[in-house]
Design a protein around this motif. Structure first.
Motif, PDB file in Angstrom:
ATOM      1  N   GLU A  32      51.653  60.767  55.685  1.00 45.78           N
ATOM      2  CA  GLU A  32      51.608  59.078  54.696  1.00 45.78           C
ATOM      3  C   GLU A  32      52.688  59.850  53.689  1.00 45.78           C
ATOM      4  O   GLU A  32      53.159  58.750  53.694  1.00 45.78           O
ATOM      5  CB  GLU A  32      50.200  59.953  54.081  1.00 45.78           C
ATOM      6  CG  GLU A  32      49.135  59.548  54.563  1.00 45.78           C
ATOM      7  CD  GLU A  32      48.688  61.431  55.730  1.00 45.78           C
ATOM      8  OE1 GLU A  32      49.272  61.759  55.307  1.00 45.78           O
ATOM      9  OE2 GLU A  32      47.540  60.759  56.645  1.00 45.78           O
ATOM     10  N   THR A  33      53.127  60.848  53.602  1.00 47.11           N
ATOM     11  CA  THR A  33      54.422  60.912  52.673  1.00 47.11           C
ATOM     12  C   THR A  33      55.477  59.891  53.701  1.00 47.11           C
ATOM     13  O   THR A  33      56.690  60.313  52.697  1.00 47.11           O
ATOM     14  CB  THR A  33      54.541  62.028  52.804  1.00 47.11           C
ATOM     15  OG1 THR A  33      55.004  63.258  53.278  1.00 47.11           O
ATOM     16  CG2 THR A  33      53.564  62.743  51.176  1.00 47.11           C
ATOM     17  N   LYS A  34      56.022  60.717  54.752  1.00 49.45           N
ATOM     18  CA  LYS A  34      57.193  60.292  55.576  1.00 49.45           C
ATOM     19  C   LYS A  34      57.191  59.108  55.066  1.00 49.45           C
ATOM     20  O   LYS A  34      58.150  57.966  55.143  1.00 49.45           O
ATOM     21  CB  LYS A  34      57.050  60.268  57.520  1.00 49.45           C
ATOM     22  CG  LYS A  34      58.089  60.201  57.954  1.00 49.45           C
ATOM     23  CD  LYS A  34      57.788  61.341  59.178  1.00 49.45           C
ATOM     24  CE  LYS A  34      58.096  62.391  58.953  1.00 49.45           C
ATOM     25  NZ  LYS A  34      57.703  63.475  60.704  1.00 49.45           N
ATOM     26  N   ILE A  35      55.803  58.367  55.663  1.00 52.09           N
ATOM     27  CA  ILE A  35      55.646  56.347  55.898  1.00 52.09           C
ATOM     28  C   ILE A  35      55.714  55.987  54.549  1.00 52.09           C
ATOM     29  O   ILE A  35      55.528  54.607  54.303  1.00 52.09           O
ATOM     30  CB  ILE A  35      54.869  55.843  57.163  1.00 52.09           C
ATOM     31  CG1 ILE A  35      53.231  56.229  56.847  1.00 52.09           C
ATOM     32  CG2 ILE A  35      55.260  56.105  58.122  1.00 52.09           C
ATOM     33  CD1 ILE A  35      52.310  56.143  57.678  1.00 52.09           C
ATOM     34  N   GLY A  36      55.417  56.164  53.748  1.00 54.70           N
ATOM     35  CA  GLY A  36      54.934  55.928  51.973  1.00 54.70           C
ATOM     36  C   GLY A  36      53.724  55.550  52.068  1.00 54.70           C
ATOM     37  O   GLY A  36      53.798  53.745  51.438  1.00 54.70           O
ATOM     38  N   ILE A  37      52.351  55.556  52.524  1.00 51.52           N
ATOM     39  CA  ILE A  37      51.220  54.787  52.730  1.00 51.52           C
ATOM     40  C   ILE A  37      50.896  54.924  50.917  1.00 51.52           C
ATOM     41  O   ILE A  37      50.539  53.524  50.367  1.00 51.52           O
ATOM     42  CB  ILE A  37      50.094  55.712  53.369  1.00 51.52           C
ATOM     43  CG1 ILE A  37      50.668  54.909  54.971  1.00 51.52           C
ATOM     44  CG2 ILE A  37      48.813  55.232  53.077  1.00 51.52           C
ATOM     45  CD1 ILE A  37      49.424  56.045  55.286  1.00 51.52           C
ATOM     46  N   ALA A  38      50.810  55.717  50.455  1.00 54.09           N
ATOM     47  CA  ALA A  38      51.006  56.499  48.660  1.00 54.09           C
ATOM     48  C   ALA A  38      51.099  55.412  48.159  1.00 54.09           C
ATOM     49  O   ALA A  38      50.729  54.398  47.452  1.00 54.09           O
ATOM     50  CB  ALA A  38      50.680  57.443  48.399  1.00 54.09           C
TER      51      ALA A  38
END
Length: 44
Positions: A32-38
């Motif tokens: 999630e942090t790698k692709i920036g979903i947040a």
């Protein structure tokens, strides 16, 4: 060679230390942090 030996993996485990025989396990970044979903999921 065994629990008392500083240079073996078993000795490192016994002493609770790290080194070339027993390197620290690094934490992996979550997907999630790698692709920036947040950052994309913010409502308008």
């Amino acid at each position: 060679m065994g629990k008392g030996d500083k240079k073996t993996k078993r000795g490192k485990i016994n002493r609770g230390t790290f080194g070339a025989r027993r390197p620290r396990i690094k934490k992996r970044r979550s997907i999630e942090t790698k692709i920036g979903i947040a950052s994309k999921a913010t409502p308008k």
